[in-house]
Design a protein around this motif. Structure first.
Motif, PDB file in Angstrom:
ATOM      1  N   LEU A 168       6.570   9.825  64.711  1.00 17.73           N
ATOM      2  CA  LEU A 168       5.548   9.842  63.663  1.00 17.73           C
ATOM      3  C   LEU A 168       4.843  11.196  63.647  1.00 17.73           C
ATOM      4  CD1 LEU A 168       3.662   8.455  61.573  1.00 17.73           C
ATOM      5  CD2 LEU A 168       2.311   7.620  63.525  1.00 17.73           C
ATOM      6  N   ASP A 169       4.885  11.874  62.526  1.00 21.94           N
ATOM      7  CA  ASP A 169       4.208  13.158  62.359  1.00 21.94           C
ATOM      8  C   ASP A 169       2.879  12.905  61.646  1.00 21.94           C
ATOM      9  OD1 ASP A 169       3.501  15.795  62.128  1.00 21.94           O
ATOM     10  OD2 ASP A 169       5.000  16.293  60.606  1.00 21.94           O
ATOM     11  N   ILE A 170       1.798  12.851  62.398  1.00 22.73           N
ATOM     12  CA  ILE A 170       0.483  12.541  61.839  1.00 22.73           C
ATOM     13  C   ILE A 170      -0.063  13.754  61.093  1.00 22.73           C
ATOM     14  CG2 ILE A 170      -1.902  11.918  62.390  1.00 22.73           C
ATOM     15  CD1 ILE A 170      -0.799  10.459  64.868  1.00 22.73           C
ATOM     16  N   ASP A 171      -0.442  13.532  59.833  1.00 24.77           N
ATOM     17  CA  ASP A 171      -0.969  14.621  59.007  1.00 24.77           C
ATOM     18  C   ASP A 171      -2.480  14.754  59.080  1.00 24.77           C
ATOM     19  OD1 ASP A 171       1.494  15.586  57.535  1.00 24.77           O
ATOM     20  OD2 ASP A 171       1.573  13.450  57.074  1.00 24.77           O
ATOM     21  N   HIS A 172      -3.175  13.678  59.411  1.00 24.42           N
ATOM     22  CA  HIS A 172      -4.640  13.725  59.431  1.00 24.42           C
ATOM     23  C   HIS A 172      -5.159  12.545  60.241  1.00 24.42           C
ATOM     24  CE1 HIS A 172      -7.985  15.895  57.257  1.00 24.42           C
ATOM     25  NE2 HIS A 172      -8.671  14.945  57.867  1.00 24.42           N
ATOM     26  N   VAL A 173      -6.275  12.740  60.920  1.00 16.81           N
ATOM     27  CA  VAL A 173      -6.938  11.661  61.659  1.00 16.81           C
ATOM     28  C   VAL A 173      -8.362  11.526  61.139  1.00 16.81           C
ATOM     29  CG1 VAL A 173      -7.773  10.881  63.919  1.00 16.81           C
ATOM     30  CG2 VAL A 173      -5.531  11.982  63.730  1.00 16.81           C
ATOM     31  N   VAL A 174      -8.802  10.284  60.958  1.00 20.26           N
ATOM     32  CA  VAL A 174     -10.161   9.987  60.512  1.00 20.26           C
ATOM     33  C   VAL A 174     -10.826   9.106  61.566  1.00 20.26           C
ATOM     34  CG1 VAL A 174     -11.568   8.852  58.735  1.00 20.26           C
ATOM     35  CG2 VAL A 174      -9.526  10.164  58.084  1.00 20.26           C
ATOM     36  N   CYS A 175     -12.054   9.462  61.962  1.00 26.37           N
ATOM     37  CA  CYS A 175     -12.784   8.693  62.971  1.00 26.37           C
ATOM     38  C   CYS A 175     -14.257   8.630  62.602  1.00 26.37           C
ATOM     39  CB  CYS A 175     -12.621   9.310  64.363  1.00 26.37           C
ATOM     40  SG  CYS A 175     -13.481  10.889  64.582  1.00 26.37           S
ATOM     41  N   ALA A 176     -14.991   7.759  63.281  1.00 27.23           N
ATOM     42  CA  ALA A 176     -16.441   7.699  63.121  1.00 27.23           C
ATOM     43  C   ALA A 176     -17.089   8.888  63.827  1.00 27.23           C
ATOM     44  CB  ALA A 176     -16.984   6.396  63.701  1.00 27.23           C
ATOM     45  N   SER A 177     -18.222   9.325  63.305  1.00 24.13           N
ATOM     46  CA  SER A 177     -18.985  10.402  63.928  1.00 24.13           C
ATOM     47  C   SER A 177     -20.433   9.952  64.031  1.00 24.13           C
ATOM     48  CB  SER A 177     -18.875  11.695  63.114  1.00 24.13           C
ATOM     49  OG  SER A 177     -19.350  12.802  63.835  1.00 24.13           O
ATOM     50  N   GLY A 178     -20.829   9.526  65.225  1.00 22.36           N
ATOM     51  CA  GLY A 178     -22.186   9.032  65.447  1.00 22.36           C
ATOM     52  C   GLY A 178     -22.865   9.826  66.543  1.00 22.36           C
ATOM     53  N   SER A 179     -22.926   9.246  67.753  1.00 23.71           N
ATOM     54  CA  SER A 179     -23.500   9.994  68.875  1.00 23.71           C
ATOM     55  C   SER A 179     -22.617  11.168  69.256  1.00 23.71           C
ATOM     56  CB  SER A 179     -23.714   9.073  70.079  1.00 23.71           C
ATOM     57  OG  SER A 179     -22.492   8.503  70.506  1.00 23.71           O
ATOM     58  N   GLY A 180     -21.348  11.139  68.872  1.00 23.12           N
ATOM     59  CA  GLY A 180     -20.515  12.329  68.926  1.00 23.12           C
ATOM     60  C   GLY A 180     -19.410  12.366  69.961  1.00 23.12           C
ATOM     61  N   LEU A 191      -8.749  16.781  61.773  1.00 23.84           N
ATOM     62  CA  LEU A 191      -9.590  15.636  62.134  1.00 23.84           C
ATOM     63  C   LEU A 191     -10.849  15.654  61.289  1.00 23.84           C
ATOM     64  CD1 LEU A 191     -10.396  13.323  64.195  1.00 23.84           C
ATOM     65  CD2 LEU A 191     -11.369  15.152  65.613  1.00 23.84           C
ATOM     66  N   THR A 192     -11.163  14.506  60.675  1.00 20.71           N
ATOM     67  CA  THR A 192     -12.409  14.381  59.913  1.00 20.71           C
ATOM     68  C   THR A 192     -13.236  13.255  60.499  1.00 20.71           C
ATOM     69  OG1 THR A 192     -11.424  15.179  57.849  1.00 20.71           O
ATOM     70  CG2 THR A 192     -13.433  13.861  57.653  1.00 20.71           C
ATOM     71  N   GLY A 193     -14.500  13.550  60.787  1.00 23.57           N
ATOM     72  CA  GLY A 193     -15.432  12.535  61.245  1.00 23.57           C
ATOM     73  C   GLY A 193     -16.288  12.048  60.091  1.00 23.57           C
ATOM     74  N   ILE A 194     -16.394  10.737  59.951  1.00 23.88           N
ATOM     75  CA  ILE A 194     -17.253  10.151  58.915  1.00 23.88           C
ATOM     76  C   ILE A 194     -18.594   9.826  59.563  1.00 23.88           C
ATOM     77  CG2 ILE A 194     -17.508   8.322  57.204  1.00 23.88           C
ATOM     78  CD1 ILE A 194     -15.104  10.175  56.710  1.00 23.88           C
ATOM     79  N   SER A 195     -19.625  10.535  59.147  1.00 24.02           N
ATOM     80  CA  SER A 195     -20.937  10.342  59.766  1.00 24.02           C
ATOM     81  C   SER A 195     -21.512   8.975  59.409  1.00 24.02           C
ATOM     82  CB  SER A 195     -21.915  11.422  59.303  1.00 24.02           C
ATOM     83  OG  SER A 195     -23.192  11.198  59.865  1.00 24.02           O
ATOM     84  N   VAL A 196     -22.097   8.327  60.414  1.00 21.52           N
ATOM     85  CA  VAL A 196     -22.790   7.061  60.180  1.00 21.52           C
ATOM     86  C   VAL A 196     -24.302   7.236  60.258  1.00 21.52           C
ATOM     87  CG1 VAL A 196     -20.849   5.711  61.051  1.00 21.52           C
ATOM     88  CG2 VAL A 196     -22.690   6.379  62.631  1.00 21.52           C
ATOM     89  N   ARG A 197     -24.730   8.493  60.497  1.00 19.44           N
ATOM     90  CA  ARG A 197     -26.165   8.724  60.629  1.00 19.44           C
ATOM     91  C   ARG A 197     -26.583  10.156  60.277  1.00 19.44           C
ATOM     92  NH1 ARG A 197     -29.860   8.092  66.131  1.00 19.44           N
ATOM     93  NH2 ARG A 197     -31.881   7.890  65.070  1.00 19.44           N
ATOM     94  N   GLY A 198     -26.019  11.151  60.971  1.00 23.73           N
ATOM     95  CA  GLY A 198     -26.488  12.526  60.861  1.00 23.73           C
ATOM     96  C   GLY A 198     -26.007  13.244  59.614  1.00 23.73           C
ATOM     97  N   ALA A 199     -26.784  14.264  59.199  1.00 25.00           N
ATOM     98  CA  ALA A 199     -26.409  15.119  58.075  1.00 25.00           C
ATOM     99  C   ALA A 199     -25.278  16.049  58.495  1.00 25.00           C
ATOM    100  CB  ALA A 199     -27.608  15.927  57.600  1.00 25.00           C
ATOM    101  N   LYS A 200     -24.480  16.464  57.541  1.00 32.76           N
ATOM    102  CA  LYS A 200     -23.257  17.217  57.782  1.00 32.76           C
ATOM    103  C   LYS A 200     -23.467  18.448  58.676  1.00 32.76           C
ATOM    104  CE  LYS A 200     -19.783  19.914  55.219  1.00 32.76           C
ATOM    105  NZ  LYS A 200     -18.583  19.376  55.890  1.00 32.76           N
ATOM    106  N   GLY A 201     -24.388  19.339  58.319  1.00 31.38           N
ATOM    107  CA  GLY A 201     -24.568  20.591  59.062  1.00 31.38           C
ATOM    108  C   GLY A 201     -24.917  20.377  60.524  1.00 31.38           C
ATOM    109  N   PRO A 202     -26.009  19.673  60.816  1.00 34.57           N
ATOM    110  CA  PRO A 202     -26.365  19.437  62.216  1.00 34.57           C
ATOM    111  C   PRO A 202     -25.305  18.638  62.977  1.00 34.57           C
ATOM    112  CG  PRO A 202     -28.235  18.971  60.774  1.00 34.57           C
ATOM    113  CD  PRO A 202     -27.048  19.188  59.894  1.00 34.57           C
ATOM    114  N   GLN A 203     -24.656  17.683  62.303  1.00 32.35           N
ATOM    115  CA  GLN A 203     -23.637  16.875  62.976  1.00 32.35           C
ATOM    116  C   GLN A 203     -22.424  17.728  63.333  1.00 32.35           C
ATOM    117  OE1 GLN A 203     -24.159  13.929  64.049  1.00 32.35           O
ATOM    118  NE2 GLN A 203     -22.182  12.989  64.481  1.00 32.35           N
ATOM    119  N   GLU A 204     -21.999  18.590  62.432  1.00 35.87           N
ATOM    120  CA  GLU A 204     -20.868  19.463  62.737  1.00 35.87           C
ATOM    121  C   GLU A 204     -21.191  20.389  63.901  1.00 35.87           C
ATOM    122  OE1 GLU A 204     -18.417  19.730  58.517  1.00 35.87           O
ATOM    123  OE2 GLU A 204     -19.860  21.323  59.000  1.00 35.87           O
TER     124      GLU A 204
END
Length: 332
Positions: free
Chosen positions: A183-195, A214-227
């Motif tokens: 399996l050649d994975i093209d992208h991974v998506v995960c939760a982004s919370g405490s980090g 890899l893309t993290g979907i934030s459940v709390r923090g704003a994009k800039g500070p979370q990144e």
């Protein structure tokens, strides 16, 4: 990287499954969606914190601790699993519960709150949102010392560099499984919370030169500070794992447009995503983390972020016990 040099407990037998979701893929019209079933990890009802606790509890035991102190929100999966690990290791556990939504803590609530009581937490202390949680846990630790005990503080979410090693291990597990399956994975998506999960995966994929976005979907923090938080923690984790590499800042990617009105507060997209996974694949998500992460995955598919014939991996971080405390939000 050589994780074998770092003390670790094992709470799961073998690897968690990496499965193809044909019905969900068909329903959404592509891409091919796969799922990493970390909801099936060991300890009480599983979830991503189990991987982090394997390293954190090994450290606590090496330091001679007899009481674990940790913190989380109302319905915290992290608190449930930390308490479960403490029970397994014969340690006491004290929980500090942050009421991030005013008026949301209910001592008699179902879901994880019920499990806190069932598993025998030594104490459960609710505090208002915005409390300085580390300072409060340090005070709790001094109370344990005054009583003759030996405390060990586990940070919220288990999300320090030591805990994030659990998701370096997960990244390596995913790479092995995908290689074995062709399996050649093209992208991974995960939760982004405490980090810890997001940062650990980032460190693991980059440290193994996988090239997987890899893309993290934030459940709390704003994009800039979370990144910025994810990048910093991933760099610390990579160093702890023994890799002398610098992670490019642009690899820390967070989407914050699926948080809705706030942490743990329902959205229409989250409700629909929970129903979609349940009714196409029989997989349970939770309203706080995986429901919103799945909403992010669906949203990215609908906006054309992935090629129709690509392979996208959704990391299921668990949390289903919280469903039973949010029945209306989960079913719409």
């Amino acid at each position: 990287m050589n994780l074998a040099k770092i003390a670790r407990r094992r709470y799961t037998v073998g690897a968690t499954p990496l499965e193809f979701l044909p019905n969900l893929s068909r329903e959404l019209g592509g891409p091919r969606i796969h799922i990493k079933r970390d909801d099936l990890l060991g300890l009480t009802s599983g979830g991503n914190k189990t991987r982090k606790l394997e390293f954190l509890m090994a450290d606590a035991l090496a330091r001679g601790a007899d009481t674990i102190i940790t913190t989380g929100a109302v319905q915290s999966n992290h608190c449930r699993l930390t308490l479960s690990a403490a029970v397994k290791e014969g340690l006491k556990c004290r929980l500090l519960i942050e009421e991030r939504v005013e008026g949301s803590y209910n001592e008699e609530a179902s879901g994880n709150n019920f499990l806190f009581r069932l598993l025998g937490a030594e104490s459960i202390t609710p505090v208002p949102g915005g409390t300085d949680l580390m300072t409060r846990m340090e005070t709790m630790a001094q109370e344990v010392i005054a009583e003759g005990g030996r405390p060990y503080i586990v940070p919220g979410g288990g999300s320090n560099a030591l805990g994030a090693l659990g998701y370096v291990a997960c990244a390596e597990e995913i790479l092995t499984q995908s290689f074995d399956a062709g399996l050649d994975i093209d992208h991974v998506v995960c939760a982004s919370g405490s980090g810890g999960t997001h940062a650990g995966l980032l460190a693991g994929f980059y440290g193994n030169q996988s090239g997987i976005p890899l893309t993290g979907i934030s459940v709390r923090g704003a994009k800039g500070p979370q990144e910025a938080k994810i990048h910093g923690l991933a760099q610390q984790t990579l160093a702890l794992a023994g890799a002398q590499l610098q992670i490019p800042v642009e690899l820390s990617v967070v989407r914050d447009d699926f948080v809705g009105p706030g942490y743990s507060l329902p959205t229409k997209e989250m409700t629909e995503a929970i129903k979609l996974f349940a009714r196409t694949e029989g997989i349970l998500l939770d309203p706080v983390y995986t429901g919103k992460t799945a909403a992010g995955l669906v949203g990215m598919i609908q906006e054309g972020s992935f090629e129709k014939d690509s392979d996208v991996l959704f990391v299921h971080t668990g949390g289903s016990p919280a469903l039973y405390a949010y029945p209306n939000e989960s079913l719409g």
